[in-house]
Scaffold this motif. Structure first.
Motif, PDB file in Angstrom:
ATOM      1  N   PHE A   1       0.601  -1.336   0.370  1.00 32.96           N
ATOM      2  CA  PHE A   1       0.319  -0.293   0.051  1.00 32.96           C
ATOM      3  C   PHE A   1       0.969   1.083  -0.273  1.00 32.96           C
ATOM      4  O   PHE A   1       1.816   1.132   0.813  1.00 32.96           O
ATOM      5  N   ILE A   2       0.303   2.297  -1.326  1.00 29.39           N
ATOM      6  CA  ILE A   2       1.440   2.751  -1.356  1.00 29.39           C
ATOM      7  C   ILE A   2       0.555   4.164  -0.009  1.00 29.39           C
ATOM      8  O   ILE A   2      -0.891   4.504   0.760  1.00 29.39           O
ATOM      9  N   GLN A   3       1.002   4.533   0.792  1.00 33.51           N
ATOM     10  CA  GLN A   3       0.819   5.620   1.914  1.00 33.51           C
ATOM     11  C   GLN A   3       1.311   6.792   1.708  1.00 33.51           C
ATOM     12  O   GLN A   3       0.067   8.015   1.836  1.00 33.51           O
ATOM     13  N   SER A   4       1.942   7.011   1.052  1.00 38.82           N
ATOM     14  CA  SER A   4       2.198   8.627   0.166  1.00 38.82           C
ATOM     15  C   SER A   4       3.580   8.301  -0.182  1.00 38.82           C
ATOM     16  O   SER A   4       4.277   7.400  -0.794  1.00 38.82           O
ATOM     17  N   GLY A   5       3.520   9.509  -1.369  1.00 39.25           N
ATOM     18  CA  GLY A   5       4.891   9.978  -2.117  1.00 39.25           C
ATOM     19  C   GLY A   5       4.037   9.446  -3.953  1.00 39.25           C
ATOM     20  O   GLY A   5       2.782   8.865  -3.580  1.00 39.25           O
ATOM     21  N   LYS A   6       4.743   9.958  -4.802  1.00 44.25           N
ATOM     22  CA  LYS A   6       4.056   9.572  -5.805  1.00 44.25           C
ATOM     23  C   LYS A   6       4.609   8.292  -6.486  1.00 44.25           C
ATOM     24  O   LYS A   6       5.821   7.791  -6.929  1.00 44.25           O
ATOM     25  N   ALA A   7       3.664   7.718  -7.280  1.00 44.07           N
ATOM     26  CA  ALA A   7       4.565   6.071  -7.750  1.00 44.07           C
ATOM     27  C   ALA A   7       3.768   5.576  -9.067  1.00 44.07           C
ATOM     28  O   ALA A   7       2.424   6.149  -8.602  1.00 44.07           O
ATOM     29  N   GLU A   8       4.240   4.899  -9.711  1.00 47.19           N
ATOM     30  CA  GLU A   8       3.307   4.913 -11.318  1.00 47.19           C
ATOM     31  C   GLU A   8       2.347   3.644 -11.527  1.00 47.19           C
ATOM     32  O   GLU A   8       3.059   2.177 -10.919  1.00 47.19           O
ATOM     33  N   PHE A   9       1.706   3.508 -11.704  1.00 52.46           N
ATOM     34  CA  PHE A   9       0.960   1.690 -11.444  1.00 52.46           C
ATOM     35  C   PHE A   9      -0.596   1.640 -11.736  1.00 52.46           C
ATOM     36  O   PHE A   9      -1.239   2.490 -12.097  1.00 52.46           O
ATOM     37  N   ASP A  10      -0.785   0.597 -12.781  1.00 53.94           N
ATOM     38  CA  ASP A  10      -1.826   0.740 -13.694  1.00 53.94           C
ATOM     39  C   ASP A  10      -2.864  -0.041 -12.686  1.00 53.94           C
ATOM     40  O   ASP A  10      -2.810  -1.656 -13.099  1.00 53.94           O
ATOM     41  N   SER A  11      -3.450   0.717 -11.830  1.00 57.89           N
ATOM     42  CA  SER A  11      -4.945  -0.277 -11.281  1.00 57.89           C
ATOM     43  C   SER A  11      -5.395  -0.429 -12.070  1.00 57.89           C
ATOM     44  O   SER A  11      -6.727  -1.673 -11.710  1.00 57.89           O
ATOM     45  N   GLN A  12      -6.490  -0.505 -13.070  1.00 57.27           N
ATOM     46  CA  GLN A  12      -6.895  -0.543 -13.914  1.00 57.27           C
ATOM     47  C   GLN A  12      -6.423  -2.065 -14.100  1.00 57.27           C
ATOM     48  O   GLN A  12      -7.175  -3.041 -14.392  1.00 57.27           O
ATOM     49  N   LYS A  13      -5.287  -2.473 -15.136  1.00 58.29           N
ATOM     50  CA  LYS A  13      -5.223  -3.302 -15.707  1.00 58.29           C
ATOM     51  C   LYS A  13      -4.922  -5.009 -14.514  1.00 58.29           C
ATOM     52  O   LYS A  13      -5.435  -5.882 -14.978  1.00 58.29           O
ATOM     53  N   TYR A  14      -4.375  -4.277 -13.245  1.00 59.36           N
ATOM     54  CA  TYR A  14      -4.304  -4.958 -12.226  1.00 59.36           C
ATOM     55  C   TYR A  14      -5.338  -5.341 -11.355  1.00 59.36           C
ATOM     56  O   TYR A  14      -5.010  -5.661 -10.411  1.00 59.36           O
ATOM     57  N   GLY A  15      -6.500  -4.792 -11.366  1.00 55.12           N
ATOM     58  CA  GLY A  15      -7.513  -3.898 -10.750  1.00 55.12           C
ATOM     59  C   GLY A  15      -8.412  -5.496 -10.158  1.00 55.12           C
ATOM     60  O   GLY A  15      -8.719  -5.987  -8.803  1.00 55.12           O
ATOM     61  N   ARG A  16      -8.507  -6.861 -11.213  1.00 56.89           N
ATOM     62  CA  ARG A  16      -8.787  -7.713 -10.690  1.00 56.89           C
ATOM     63  C   ARG A  16      -8.038  -8.341  -9.532  1.00 56.89           C
ATOM     64  O   ARG A  16      -8.608  -9.587  -8.343  1.00 56.89           O
ATOM     65  N   PHE A  17      -7.160  -8.503  -8.758  1.00 54.34           N
ATOM     66  CA  PHE A  17      -6.362  -8.202  -7.452  1.00 54.34           C
ATOM     67  C   PHE A  17      -6.519  -7.016  -6.347  1.00 54.34           C
ATOM     68  O   PHE A  17      -6.593  -8.781  -4.901  1.00 54.34           O
ATOM     69  N   PHE A  18      -7.676  -6.439  -6.395  1.00 56.64           N
ATOM     70  CA  PHE A  18      -7.721  -6.170  -5.219  1.00 56.64           C
ATOM     71  C   PHE A  18      -9.366  -6.184  -5.157  1.00 56.64           C
ATOM     72  O   PHE A  18     -10.506  -5.621  -5.806  1.00 56.64           O
ATOM     73  N   SER A  19      -9.624  -6.068  -3.671  1.00 63.64           N
ATOM     74  CA  SER A  19     -10.911  -4.804  -4.386  1.00 63.64           C
ATOM     75  C   SER A  19     -11.013  -3.353  -3.875  1.00 63.64           C
ATOM     76  O   SER A  19     -10.296  -2.793  -3.838  1.00 63.64           O
ATOM     77  N   GLU A  20     -12.436  -3.070  -3.871  1.00 61.11           N
ATOM     78  CA  GLU A  20     -12.096  -1.624  -3.721  1.00 61.11           C
ATOM     79  C   GLU A  20     -11.497  -1.022  -2.393  1.00 61.11           C
ATOM     80  O   GLU A  20     -11.025  -0.127  -3.220  1.00 61.11           O
ATOM     81  N   GLU A  21     -12.028  -1.528  -1.924  1.00 58.94           N
ATOM     82  CA  GLU A  21     -11.072  -1.128  -0.435  1.00 58.94           C
ATOM     83  C   GLU A  21      -9.798  -0.360  -0.359  1.00 58.94           C
ATOM     84  O   GLU A  21      -9.565  -0.285  -0.324  1.00 58.94           O
ATOM     85  N   GLU A  22      -9.286  -1.740  -0.507  1.00 51.20           N
ATOM     86  CA  GLU A  22      -7.692  -2.025  -1.214  1.00 51.20           C
ATOM     87  C   GLU A  22      -7.030  -1.498  -1.489  1.00 51.20           C
ATOM     88  O   GLU A  22      -6.152  -0.245  -1.366  1.00 51.20           O
ATOM     89  N   LEU A  23      -8.319  -0.791  -3.363  1.00 47.70           N
ATOM     90  CA  LEU A  23      -7.585   0.255  -4.082  1.00 47.70           C
ATOM     91  C   LEU A  23      -6.938   1.202  -3.713  1.00 47.70           C
ATOM     92  O   LEU A  23      -7.171   2.233  -3.470  1.00 47.70           O
TER      93      LEU A  23
END
Lengths: 635, 635
Positions: free
Chosen positions: B50-72
């Motif tokens: 989980f990114i708590q703070s700061g800037k990172a690049e991640f394609d949450s669309q492509k890998y969304g299946r691994f997470f619940s909404e809450e997690e995202l």
């Protein structure tokens, strides 16, 4: 880079080299091995060439002492000190090429029972099937066993060969040749080749000397020598003698000396392989006999502790290593076996001498003498052995003698003196005009001068004799061996009373060492069945003359034998017969080493030996008779 | 290069990395080993952070299946697919760290007799003198012998150690610690250290699995485990299963796979060494048990011929190699011992299982079962052994089952069903909310559904039962194991009739394999004294339930034993006791391999085994009694 063409005559071999290259380097690259005893430092004056045409840079002032005026006019220079400037035509005299040097390559020629530790097996295997899916390695090893090889379970494959197995088997349609070496730990599969290469299995026996390297290449299938090659030890550029080289290693590290030793062997291997027309990858084993320091250096083991008290080698036992590990280029999985040593002074070369003369296999007592700048003596039989070593001084090798020289072309090697005219008859190496006298010539000279009553038993020249050959021009009385006009150096070749004194001191050391060992063992000269001379010096020695001057104890002349280059002869035996190899450590451990400096009797023996042949003539009854006869004859 | 600071929580470990580095790489460099089953390809979804703070690049669309909404919403992303852009604070959930994965590290804990093949000897030598100038090596070896080591003549030093001897002896004032390893060919001096280091002698036992690697680090002096570490096999990035990896090697060569295997072991060695606070150079031996393909790859031997007819390995015997030769970083002269194999399917891991359960040492007949995606079965005693292997299908590992999963956090691993309410009670790995069901949970589920009469002996769900947990919403009838609100995935976790069918097919393969071997040996289930389960699957298995569903032949439940990670347990024994190691080749050669596909009886047995527990209930008398009792109770 400006390139120049150097053409070597008479072979017309051409090579392109950069401007500024030495002629020595150019010749080496052209495959012409020159005689460079000093390793190319402008010191030995052996690499004489003549510039026929073209521009080269050479300081003829500085190196003039090596040449006659006539030679300088013909364009003589030292190949190692001459830099190529323009295109050149260079004449290399035959004597300058190393093939012409009198390096002793012929070892003992007794047939050796063929039991090599490396064998090849050609096997045709059935490919695996669903009903016979045994692993590649098992399939191969069973095949080898069925073809007469060792039991499959006793064979093993190192990783590098194991990795090759699946592809070699399949590429060759399951017809392969396996090479098996017997090593500590079992039978090692050291090579796997496609198809039938079982006829191509070779080994090399190497005499690793401080000055020269001799290689015998053997066909391990037929048990025959296929070629012989020699090379100077290129370590000479780091120091002329052992001491200098160890000091070089202490200062600069061991790696250069190690690499030069390996390179020197590699060059000889290449030349032997080329002569025999074989591939060096088909050499599967190299057996090396060398003195303890040379062996340490070749293996990359620090020899420093051997040259200072308490004179300790790192290892004395025989060693088997991967040849590639120390830079020897033969088969990538080939092994190298190094002879064991007794001590820092009695090395693998002497163990090889012992193997070559078979003295450790007999009940009778033998005496083995190996003479160079240093000498080593071994006395014993199959039950016991004593050994010692010492400095003979350089006289017997031609040093500390005004016209002494090594066994190079132009050296007087045999000589007799007419007792009436006192004129000598001599022969030289290669039959050219004399340039000096080598060891065997000096022994002859000493004995002949004695029996001709030119010198007395103390070595003093009888200057009362009225003969132009006996004169005193410098400090010492001298005897003229050859007049200037019959020599190659345009100078009278003489032997002085001082030369004779030095020679007597050298011979006395050797004789005293023999007697010290005999006393240690409680053996008299009548109990010695054979005296063996090993090394180049012994090979050309006149046995009768060596006895006459008292270099060795008097026994029957027919009991004195030259074994020639015992180091390579012993290496040959160990290469060809692995059972002989197994006895080496045992022999080495059996030999007691006597430190001459610690033996009080040695000095007494030495003093008694400084007469010709000895103070006590009763030890030399035949020499006494001969001298009596000469004296009577002379009146 | 622009550098960014990544701070990992909750440990507050910081690391500076270049912008664009993945969070996975950053974590690895910070010494945090994440759970990346797919090797960092964004496929397994295990490396959640989980990114708590700061800037990172991640394609949450492509890998969304691994997470619940809450997690995202909380900033969840996959560490392997997220690139560092700015300074970051990253939370790593406990489950994401590999330490938390349920890798089976505990092998059998029986005490092993301590007879290591590596020993250290501290020796104080007298320095050489003129009267005792024996060579360094002899002096040292005699000293070792006097200190209780092997006979001096039986020890030898390889060149690399020999070269060190003179300086180490003199620098340490002749007080040194020698390390001696017993190898084929004698006792090898593998290390020489200054002063007394005799307390520091370690060895590592390695289970080299296709998915995970487990290392036990042993103190070879006390015979105790000092630490344990595990790592995923980084080859996974070249292919998830063995077949994929061998095909990768055929296409791209072996070197990357070999290096990844070595690296994976090295990482585990480092982590075990760090935990124990020891220097990796003090690890003198590594013993590896792995399946035949893994072992081939680690040794750099082509495994290609094992995956196609006629399925031939290159080598099956045990191999000893220099560890450094294959990239394992321990002591530079340390050795690596690889377990032998029976065939391509019965590898070193199974031989290690056999060693661990001691079945090859007993008169009584045992049955050993190792289940993963593939299964291996061995039947026999100290006189004879039969083995076979097959594909169990992925069902028992949670594959081909809708909510099946590997033994990762959140997997239901134990389960009972109340026969009246049909409500289940379950426990999950790490005690978190359920995310799926792993192998042991599936076995429990099958057995409990059967005894609760929810399913019949063919696996069909009785949909006439009036219970909300029994329903048909999709293609197949299903039983609800957990309601969405009690799960971590916010979905009902169910088992369908199709899942049950797949599970029955898997269990039938295993049972049929056992029976085929028993028939081959002429042995009935009453003659089997013990059934051993090896591997992670067996370790968490309920013995009664495994019998109830007919995964294994019925014998007394107390005769069923879990040996845990038999591969590492066997490797431990071979490391600690060199005599045990000597028996391995013998064991491997004794085992006959039965090709199930070639046995016509196997298919018949398979068909008979596709009932719960079997068509012939007389083979399962206790299960029959139990089922009868349940049926009566249910009316």
């Amino acid at each position: 880079m400006a390139m120049r063409t150097v053409t070597f005559l008479p072979s017309y071999r051409k090579i392109e080299v950069a401007r500024g290259t030495t002629i020595l380097d150019a010749a080496q690259r052209a495959g012409l091995n020159m005689n460079v005893v000093c390793g190319g430092q402008g010191k030995c004056g052996k690499c004489i060439v003549f510039i026929q045409s073209g521009k080269a840079e050479f300081d003829s002032q500085k190196y003039g002492r090596f040449f006659s005026e006539e030679e300088l006019q013909k364009g003589a220079c030292l190949a190692c000190e001459t830099l190529v400037q323009g295109d050149l035509h260079v004449i290399i005299p035959e004597n300058t090429l190393i093939q012409e040097q009198k390096i002793l390559v012929a070892g003992q020629e007794n047939p050796i029972e063929l039991r090599p530790s490396v064998k090849k097996y050609y096997v045709e295997l059935l490919p695996p099937t669903l009903s016979d899916p045994s692993p590649d390695l098992s399939r191969l090893l069973w095949g080898i066993q069925k073809s007469g090889g060792p039991v499959a379970e006793k064979m093993y494959a190192p990783l590098e060969v194991l990795r090759e197995i699946p592809s070699v088997l399949r590429h060759s349609d399951w017809k392969v040749t396996a090479t098996i070496a017997l090593v500590p730990g079992g039978y090692r599969l050291i090579d796997l080749q496609e198809n039938d290469t079982s006829k191509r299995v070779y080994g090399a026996a190497v005499d690793l000397g401080s000055t020269t390297i001799v290689v015998y290449l053997w066909d391990l299938l037929s048990g025959r020598t296929v070629s012989v090659a020699s090379n100077y030890n290129r370590q000479i550029s780091c120091g002329e003698d052992i001491l200098a080289r160890v000091n070089y290693a202490r200062k600069n590290g061991l790696s250069r000396l190690q690499a030069l030793a390996a390179e020197s062997i590699n060059q000889a291997l290449t030349s032997a392989s080329n002569t025999a027309g074989i591939d060096r990858e088909d050499i599967y084993e190299v057996v090396v006999a060398g003195n303890t320091v040379m062996t340490h250096i070749l293996l990359g083991i620090d020899p420093a502790y051997m040259i200072a008290e308490p004179y300790v080698p790192v290892v004395r036992r025989a060693l088997s290593v991967a040849a590639g590990r120390i830079g020897i280029t033969c088969n990538p999985n080939g092994g190298l076996f190094a002879f064991p040593a007794v001590s820092d002074f009695i090395g693998g070369d002497i163990i090889a001498d012992i193997l070559a003369c078979h003295m450790a296999e007999r009940d009778e007592i033998s005496l083995l003498i190996d003479i160079g700048t240093n000498f080593e003596v071994v006395l014993g039989n199959k039950e016991w052995m004593f050994s010692c070593a010492g400095a003979a001084g350089p006289a017997l090798e031609g040093g500390e003698v005004l016209f002494g020289m090594r066994a190079n072309p132009g050296a007087i090697e045999k000589l007799t003196i007419d007792p009436d005219t006192l004129d000598p008859r001599y022969s030289t190496i290669n039959g050219i005009k004399p340039r000096g006298i080598c060891g065997s010539g000096l022994i002859d000279l000493l004995a002949e001068l004695l029996t001709a009553c030119v010198i007395d038993r103390t070595g003093r020249i009888n200057t009362t004799i009225d003969n132009p050959r006996i004169r005193k021009t410098g400090h010492f009385p001298e005897y003229v061996v050859a007049w200037a006009d019959e020599t190659d150096i345009r100078k009278d070749i003489v032997i002085t009373e001082n030369d004779i004194k030095n020679l007597i001191m050298s011979k006395a050391s050797v004789h005293a060492a023999c007697v010290t060992l005999m006393k240690q063992a409680g053996v008299t000269h009548t109990e010695i069945s054979t005296i063996y001379f090993a090394g180049a010096f012994g090979n050309y020695l006149d046995k009768k003359n060596a006895t006459t001057i008292g270099l060795i104890p008097e026994i029957g002349f027919d009991q004195i034998k030259n074994i020639g280059n015992g180091a390579v002869a012993g290496a040959n035996i160990a290469l060809i017969n692995r059972r002989a190899r197994k006895t080496l450590d045992e022999i080495a451990y059996k030999i007691a080493y006597i430190e001459l400096n610690a033996e009080s009797s040695f000095m007494d023996e030495y003093t008694s030996s400084t007469f010709l042949p000895h103070t006590d003539l009763s030890l030399f009854p035949n020499v006494q008779k001969m001298l009596d006869a000469c004296r009577i004859r002379k009146g």
